[in-house]
Design a protein around this motif. Structure first.
Motif, mmCIF file in Angstrom:
data_model
loop_
_atom_site.group_PDB
_atom_site.id
_atom_site.type_symbol
_atom_site.label_atom_id
_atom_site.label_comp_id
_atom_site.label_asym_id
_atom_site.label_seq_id
_atom_site.Cartn_x
_atom_site.Cartn_y
_atom_site.Cartn_z
ATOM 1 N N ILE A 8 17.829 -13.149 63.632
ATOM 2 C CA ILE A 8 17.652 -13.455 62.208
ATOM 3 C C ILE A 8 16.254 -13.055 61.745
ATOM 4 C CG2 ILE A 8 17.528 -15.342 60.518
ATOM 5 C CD1 ILE A 8 19.737 -16.740 62.264
ATOM 6 N N ALA A 9 15.255 -13.336 62.594
ATOM 7 C CA ALA A 9 13.878 -13.048 62.198
ATOM 8 C C ALA A 9 13.593 -11.546 62.178
ATOM 9 C CB ALA A 9 12.907 -13.748 63.141
ATOM 10 N N SER A 10 14.184 -10.802 63.111
ATOM 11 C CA SER A 10 13.781 -9.402 63.256
ATOM 12 C C SER A 10 14.883 -8.420 62.931
ATOM 13 C CB SER A 10 13.295 -9.161 64.683
ATOM 14 O OG SER A 10 14.385 -9.348 65.574
ATOM 15 N N GLY A 11 16.044 -8.907 62.575
ATOM 16 C CA GLY A 11 17.173 -8.004 62.328
ATOM 17 C C GLY A 11 17.083 -7.256 61.008
ATOM 18 N N GLY A 12 16.114 -7.643 60.177
ATOM 19 C CA GLY A 12 15.890 -6.884 58.954
ATOM 20 C C GLY A 12 16.704 -7.341 57.763
ATOM 21 N N ASP A 13 17.604 -8.304 57.961
ATOM 22 C CA ASP A 13 18.456 -8.702 56.837
ATOM 23 C C ASP A 13 18.851 -10.169 56.983
ATOM 24 O OD1 ASP A 13 20.009 -8.582 54.558
ATOM 25 O OD2 ASP A 13 21.723 -7.625 55.542
ATOM 26 N N PRO A 14 17.832 -11.066 56.971
ATOM 27 C CA PRO A 14 18.125 -12.475 57.263
ATOM 28 C C PRO A 14 19.105 -13.109 56.273
ATOM 29 C CG PRO A 14 15.864 -12.191 56.467
ATOM 30 C CD PRO A 14 16.410 -10.826 56.742
ATOM 31 N N PHE A 15 19.099 -12.643 55.036
ATOM 32 C CA PHE A 15 20.004 -13.222 54.040
ATOM 33 C C PHE A 15 21.238 -12.344 53.826
ATOM 34 C CE2 PHE A 15 17.360 -16.554 51.477
ATOM 35 C CZ PHE A 15 17.014 -17.181 52.660
ATOM 36 N N GLU A 16 21.470 -11.437 54.782
ATOM 37 C CA GLU A 16 22.718 -10.672 54.827
ATOM 38 C C GLU A 16 23.063 -9.999 53.508
ATOM 39 O OE1 GLU A 16 25.588 -13.420 56.430
ATOM 40 O OE2 GLU A 16 24.502 -13.608 58.320
ATOM 41 N N MET A 17 22.117 -9.248 52.994
ATOM 42 C CA MET A 17 22.396 -8.553 51.740
ATOM 43 C C MET A 17 23.141 -7.248 51.990
ATOM 44 S SD MET A 17 19.217 -9.724 49.366
ATOM 45 C CE MET A 17 17.971 -10.606 50.288
ATOM 46 N N THR A 58 9.129 -25.833 71.954
ATOM 47 C CA THR A 58 9.338 -25.472 70.546
ATOM 48 C C THR A 58 9.190 -23.979 70.323
ATOM 49 O OG1 THR A 58 8.471 -27.612 69.843
ATOM 50 C CG2 THR A 58 8.514 -25.871 68.191
ATOM 51 N N THR A 59 10.068 -23.411 69.552
ATOM 52 C CA THR A 59 9.886 -22.021 69.156
ATOM 53 C C THR A 59 9.684 -21.986 67.641
ATOM 54 O OG1 THR A 59 10.884 -19.821 69.080
ATOM 55 C CG2 THR A 59 12.408 -21.660 69.146
ATOM 56 N N ALA A 60 8.741 -21.154 67.207
ATOM 57 C CA ALA A 60 8.411 -21.090 65.772
ATOM 58 C C ALA A 60 9.208 -19.967 65.139
ATOM 59 C CB ALA A 60 6.919 -20.849 65.603
ATOM 60 N N GLN A 61 10.095 -20.319 64.253
ATOM 61 C CA GLN A 61 10.887 -19.283 63.581
ATOM 62 C C GLN A 61 10.144 -18.830 62.328
ATOM 63 O OE1 GLN A 61 12.937 -17.189 64.117
ATOM 64 N NE2 GLN A 61 14.822 -17.205 62.958
ATOM 65 N N HIS A 62 10.031 -17.528 62.171
ATOM 66 C CA HIS A 62 9.373 -16.972 60.989
ATOM 67 C C HIS A 62 10.316 -15.971 60.333
ATOM 68 C CE1 HIS A 62 6.274 -15.334 58.371
ATOM 69 N NE2 HIS A 62 6.687 -14.135 58.736
ATOM 70 N N ILE A 63 10.617 -16.208 59.093
ATOM 71 C CA ILE A 63 11.527 -15.317 58.372
ATOM 72 C C ILE A 63 10.827 -14.784 57.135
ATOM 73 C CG2 ILE A 63 13.687 -15.193 57.067
ATOM 74 C CD1 ILE A 63 14.819 -17.298 58.927
ATOM 75 N N ALA A 64 10.691 -13.474 57.083
ATOM 76 C CA ALA A 64 10.082 -12.850 55.907
ATOM 77 C C ALA A 64 11.175 -12.194 55.093
ATOM 78 C CB ALA A 64 9.052 -11.815 56.353
ATOM 79 N N LEU A 65 11.084 -12.361 53.797
ATOM 80 C CA LEU A 65 12.127 -11.863 52.905
ATOM 81 C C LEU A 65 11.472 -11.200 51.707
ATOM 82 C CD1 LEU A 65 14.614 -14.759 52.224
ATOM 83 C CD2 LEU A 65 15.213 -12.545 53.157
ATOM 84 N N ALA A 66 12.128 -10.229 51.149
ATOM 85 C CA ALA A 66 11.645 -9.694 49.876
ATOM 86 C C ALA A 66 12.825 -9.502 48.944
ATOM 87 C CB ALA A 66 10.914 -8.383 50.098
ATOM 88 N N PHE A 67 12.597 -9.832 47.690
ATOM 89 C CA PHE A 67 13.606 -9.600 46.662
ATOM 90 C C PHE A 67 12.993 -8.646 45.634
ATOM 91 C CE2 PHE A 67 14.561 -13.833 48.298
ATOM 92 C CZ PHE A 67 15.933 -13.778 48.475
ATOM 93 N N ASP A 68 13.732 -7.617 45.311
ATOM 94 C CA ASP A 68 13.282 -6.689 44.277
ATOM 95 C C ASP A 68 14.358 -6.594 43.224
ATOM 96 O OD1 ASP A 68 10.708 -5.119 45.134
ATOM 97 O OD2 ASP A 68 11.873 -5.488 46.957
ATOM 98 N N PHE A 69 13.968 -6.796 41.983
ATOM 99 C CA PHE A 69 14.954 -6.606 40.929
ATOM 100 C C PHE A 69 14.290 -6.075 39.659
ATOM 101 C CE2 PHE A 69 13.764 -11.119 40.645
ATOM 102 C CZ PHE A 69 13.564 -11.327 39.284
ATOM 103 N N PRO A 70 15.005 -5.226 38.948
ATOM 104 C CA PRO A 70 14.455 -4.695 37.699
ATOM 105 C C PRO A 70 14.731 -5.633 36.534
ATOM 106 C CG PRO A 70 16.549 -3.640 38.162
ATOM 107 C CD PRO A 70 16.308 -4.628 39.281
ATOM 108 N N VAL A 71 13.776 -5.716 35.634
ATOM 109 C CA VAL A 71 13.992 -6.396 34.362
ATOM 110 C C VAL A 71 13.861 -5.318 33.291
ATOM 111 C CG1 VAL A 71 13.215 -8.215 32.795
ATOM 112 C CG2 VAL A 71 13.061 -8.534 35.281
#
Ligand SMILES: NC(=O)c1ccc[n+]([C@@H]2O[C@H](COP(=O)([O-])OP(=O)(O)OC[C@H]3O[C@@H](n4cnc5c(N)ncnc54)[C@H](O)[C@@H]3O)[C@@H](O)[C@H]2O)c1
Ligand SMILES: NC(=O)c1ccc[n+]([C@@H]2O[C@H](COP(=O)([O-])OP(=O)(O)OC[C@H]3O[C@@H](n4cnc5c(N)ncnc54)[C@H](O)[C@@H]3O)[C@@H](O)[C@H]2O)c1
Ligand SMILES: [Zn+2]
Ligand SMILES: [Zn+2]
Lengths: 389, 389
Positions: free
Chosen positions: A246-255, B4-17
């Motif tokens: 999930i962290a490294s697969g590139g698409d955690p929110f399955e877009m 404990t393992t630290a989960q880190h999830i990076a996400l980006a959303f791009d949308f035009p207005v």
């Protein structure tokens, strides 16, 4: 006259996944520390418990309350623990969701308050959806209580309930605030549930981790005997593999439409539906993986020896690779339903070697039928076929 | 034993207005281009229309259908446009949400399909929640049709419906796939709605953009006369300021308790409740900002001249800075409700100069009451007090 601005939003979610035993032992600081991460307490909290778990483990709710009382500098339980129906019933309608919304409202849980949910994947999914949407999200601490929930469902970023007869039709992507995987919660789990959970471990090993596959082969006899330490190791590693994906697969929110961790799942979903819930999810996944593995070998994507190793491991773990319902399955319809579920173009994940995978976009149904024939002939579990054994 | 393992999830959303006029003119490529961003079409789509808008603009649904027909290489409308009740009624219960879920299900909209929602902030919020949660999210294209929706509600990342008598109690954070701000949709909007929307422009100008504030003062006479071009400029700039704040404010999903864009909103929410919906949101925000502005001046945070400029601009725009309901407001209770709504510690945003702000965590209620007195004396709108006029 037309003018466009590009909005870019970057977000990060960080949450700990704690592997422990006896989380409600007053001496175990793990849960209190999770609360402590959000600053000086006490922090308002509510607790939701899976009724199946509560019945199997009498006194659990009391232990949870007692734990909060001991750790009252961090945790302030502001309502009695709420017990909700366990299993798929939790997701069948909005009753559990609404009960949890009511709890958050009446207990005045705000966006900085906590909801601790203890239960199987179904309760985590339903109560998790409620937590994610009350106030647009109160902090969710998941305490999964089945093997599948600890090694897969409970460590991910999704929740959901069923609607219109479709699994998880309504849901959201919502990372938890923390996950506490308490191995001791599995003590009361029926053997069939534990074994079924192992299918997900085989799954992640086959598509992304050859070392884990080798280790599962090594542990197979112990796992088959439901040895506690071996199971804990397999479940932990499976959980970590899911977390890493999930962290490294590139698409955690399955877009996109690709979902490698759904290896074997198109047939599994169809089998679960066809058998009206008689097959556990992992049992269906085991058959689905066996089918796709043989198919991959047949169309020349996967060496035959690797296919044998996968089927051999499943059987050694006591997971059947065949089910009579597969014989009558409308496979093109099942593949299409899966495509529609993921959206967009068809993406099926197939292994190309142990630990390696590709995505395919078409299915050769003649070869798939042939793979099914082979599987039918295999029928019941036979001996081990792991490399190095 | 605990690990404990630290989960880190990076996400980006791009949308035009996209800011445009007459989006359903077949010659206007903007909407089709938004579909085109997701690859070769046609892409399945459903349309939801605010009944209030549909009544005010007969033929809108037909124009939407005709547009899709012309642009059939990109858009495939798979169900007739669905008309849903407009205004707060859309959010009062789950009826609109359920109707939209039903649409997505029956029209087989998948996670890569589109839902185009045309309407005011209330319909965008309710249909947006449905879109965000069907299949855990189908692609949402918002086409806001009120001033407030175009300059604030429609360009953000939130949705929601009311529950337990609380506004937006149930909702999610879910960035849209695109926003099309069609200024021509505002043609049928009552003057009161347009004027009320300007309060949000004043808000963002006061707390983050001195240049915009100066420009609003310059445009004030035209805005007061509801000049179309001036309104378009003010609404665009207000929308962009909201977009920038969300993108760069450091907390797009509002996990902390600070919310600068809620300047003036604690009193506004309370006034809206107290008047049972008789005040438009912007009207309440104008009074709320006036109160907090005078309070800031009184406790020495804001130069008196700046406070006068804020009140002057509001009045010049035809926004009253006083409402009788304010006289009876239980202000400590209203502040507490606001704190609870945001969660955690109290954060109130106050201006320290035009375009600058701080967060305060305590309120001096004697000074607040004094500010209210001053406002009461002010009563009805007077002349301009903008710097440079
Ligand atoms: N959100 C996700 O990412 C995700 C991923 C995979 C699966 N899931 C979902 O998870 C669900 C399946 O979850 P599951 O396999 O955990 O089963 P489950 O939640 O359906 O639980 C099975 C049964 O075990 C009982 N139970 C729970 N813990 C127990 C314990 N410790 N002792 C005794 N009984 C106990 C429950 O009450 C229930 O009757 C499905 O609905 C599936 O869709 C979700
Ligand atoms: N999601 C967010 O971030 C956010 C931010 C601010 C406000 N909001 C919400 O927005 C809602 C208020 O939205 P609003 O101010 O747009 O009003 P609204 O949606 O309540 O609409 C007001 C009325 O105008 C009608 N209407 C809509 N477009 C029209 C048009 N072009 N011509 C004629 N009539 C038209 C509607 O049918 C309704 O009767 C509130 O529920 C508020 O909570 C949401
Ligand atoms: Zn699975
Ligand atoms: Zn507002």
């Amino acid at each position: 006259m037309t003018w466009t601005t590009a909005q870019h939003i970057a977000l990060a979610f960080d949450f700990p996944v704690v592997f422990t035993r006896n989380a409600f032992d007053p001496e175990n600081a793990a849960l209190a520390e999770v609360f402590g991460r959000s600053g000086p307490g006490p922090h308002r909290a509510g607790v939701v418990i899976d009724a199946g778990l509560a019945a199997a483990m009498p006194g659990l709710a009391d232990r949870a309350r007692a734990y909060c009382a001991v750790h009252d500098a961090a945790i302030r339980l502001v309502a009695p623990p709420l017990t909700v129906p366990g299993g798929e019933r939790a997701k069948a309608d909005f009753a559990v969701v609404e009960a949890v919304w009511k709890l958050t409202y009446e207990a005045k849980l705000c966006r900085q308050s906590f909801l601790v949910v203890i239960g199987g994947g179904a309760v985590l999914d339903a109560a998790g959806f409620a937590a994610a949407t009350a106030h647009r999200g109160v902090r969710l601490i998941r305490m999964p209580s089945t093997a599948l929930a600890q090694n897969d469902a409970g460590v991910g970023v999704k929740n959901g309930v069923n609607a219109f007869g479709r699994k998880n039709y309504i849901g959201a992507f919502a990372p938890p605030y923390a996950v506490i995987n308490d191995h001791a919660l599995l003590a009361t789990l029926p053997a069939r549930e534990i074994r079924s959970g192992l299918a997900e471990a085989v799954k992640v090993a086959v598509v992304r981790d050859a070392d884990f596959f080798a280790r599962l082969c090594e542990l197979a006899p112990l796992l088959a005997a439901l040895d506690c330490d071996a199971l804990e190791e397999a479940d932990r590693r499976c959980a970590v593999a899911h977390l890493e994906h999930i962290a490294s697969g590139g698409d955690p929110f399955e877009m996109g439409s690709a979902r490698p961790l759904d290896f074997g799942h198109w047939a599994a979903h169809a089998l679960e539906e066809a058998t009206g819930g008689d097959m556990r999810h992992g049992e269906a996944v085991a058959v689905g993986m066996a089918l796709d593995t043989l198919y991959a070998a047949r169309v020349g994507l996967l060496p035959r020896a690797d296919a044998d190793a996968v089927l051999g491991l499943l059987e050694q773990l006591g997971l059947a690779v065949w089910h009579p319902a597969l014989a009558n399955l409308d496979m093109p319809a099942a593949v299409e339903a899966f495509r529609e579920h993921l959206g967009g173009r068809l993406h099926l994940t197939l292994p190309t070697a142990i630990g390696r995978r590709i995505e395919v976009h078409d299915v050769d149904y003649a070869s798939l039928a042939a793979a099914r024939e082979t599987l039918a002939g295999r029928g019941v579990p036979s001996g081990p076929a792991c490399p190095g054994e």
